[in-house]
Motif scaffolding. Sequence first.
Motif, PDB file in Angstrom:
ATOM      1  N   ALA A  87      -3.065  22.428 -83.578  1.00  0.00           N
ATOM      2  CA  ALA A  87      -3.142  21.512 -82.452  1.00  0.00           C
ATOM      3  C   ALA A  87      -2.085  20.424 -82.622  1.00  0.00           C
ATOM      4  O   ALA A  87      -2.092  19.695 -83.616  1.00  0.00           O
TER       5      ALA A  87
ATOM      6  N   THR B 285      -2.223  23.563 -78.127  1.00  0.00           N
ATOM      7  CA  THR B 285      -2.852  24.415 -79.133  1.00  0.00           C
ATOM      8  C   THR B 285      -2.079  25.719 -79.225  1.00  0.00           C
ATOM      9  O   THR B 285      -1.839  26.373 -78.215  1.00  0.00           O
TER      10      THR B 285
ATOM     11  N   ARG C  67      -5.060  21.738 -88.063  1.00  0.00           N
ATOM     12  CA  ARG C  67      -5.650  23.066 -87.833  1.00  0.00           C
ATOM     13  C   ARG C  67      -6.978  22.894 -87.132  1.00  0.00           C
ATOM     14  O   ARG C  67      -7.744  21.995 -87.449  1.00  0.00           O
ATOM     15  N   THR C  68      -7.258  23.786 -86.192  1.00  0.00           N
ATOM     16  CA  THR C  68      -8.533  23.764 -85.492  1.00  0.00           C
ATOM     17  C   THR C  68      -9.521  24.667 -86.220  1.00  0.00           C
ATOM     18  O   THR C  68      -9.145  25.426 -87.117  1.00  0.00           O
TER      19      THR C  68
ATOM     20  N   GLU D 135      -3.661  17.883 -76.354  1.00  0.00           N
ATOM     21  CA  GLU D 135      -3.104  18.658 -77.475  1.00  0.00           C
ATOM     22  C   GLU D 135      -2.522  19.959 -76.952  1.00  0.00           C
ATOM     23  O   GLU D 135      -3.071  20.570 -76.029  1.00  0.00           O
TER      24      GLU D 135
ATOM     25  N   ARG E 144      -6.132  27.704 -85.356  1.00  0.00           N
ATOM     26  CA  ARG E 144      -4.960  27.473 -84.528  1.00  0.00           C
ATOM     27  C   ARG E 144      -4.377  26.123 -84.941  1.00  0.00           C
ATOM     28  O   ARG E 144      -4.997  25.379 -85.702  1.00  0.00           O
TER      29      ARG E 144
END
Length: 86
Positions: A22, A40, A15-16, A38, A20
């Motif tokens: 990745a 995303t 998780r970013t 990545e 989001r």
Amino acid sequence: MTWTIERPPGRPVRRTADNRLAVPLRLSLTDGHATDTELTLTLAEAEHLHAALCRALDGEPTPPAAPDCRQSVQASPGSAHIIGRA
């Protein structure tokens, strides 16, 4: 010029900071030059990808190394229904 795209070993989906997902990818040319990047995805995009993968895998035998979350799905137009544990 031919490209190969694969998941690099040892780099999990994460998780970013902006919530989001990745997905790590490695892009390689036939000459051996490679770069990591990545893909995303928003959570909704990840759910759509997950459903599409479930539909594509339905009916295939589960490989021994598959995670225990893989279950049979019943595809209907525009949606996937998980049977059992998801």
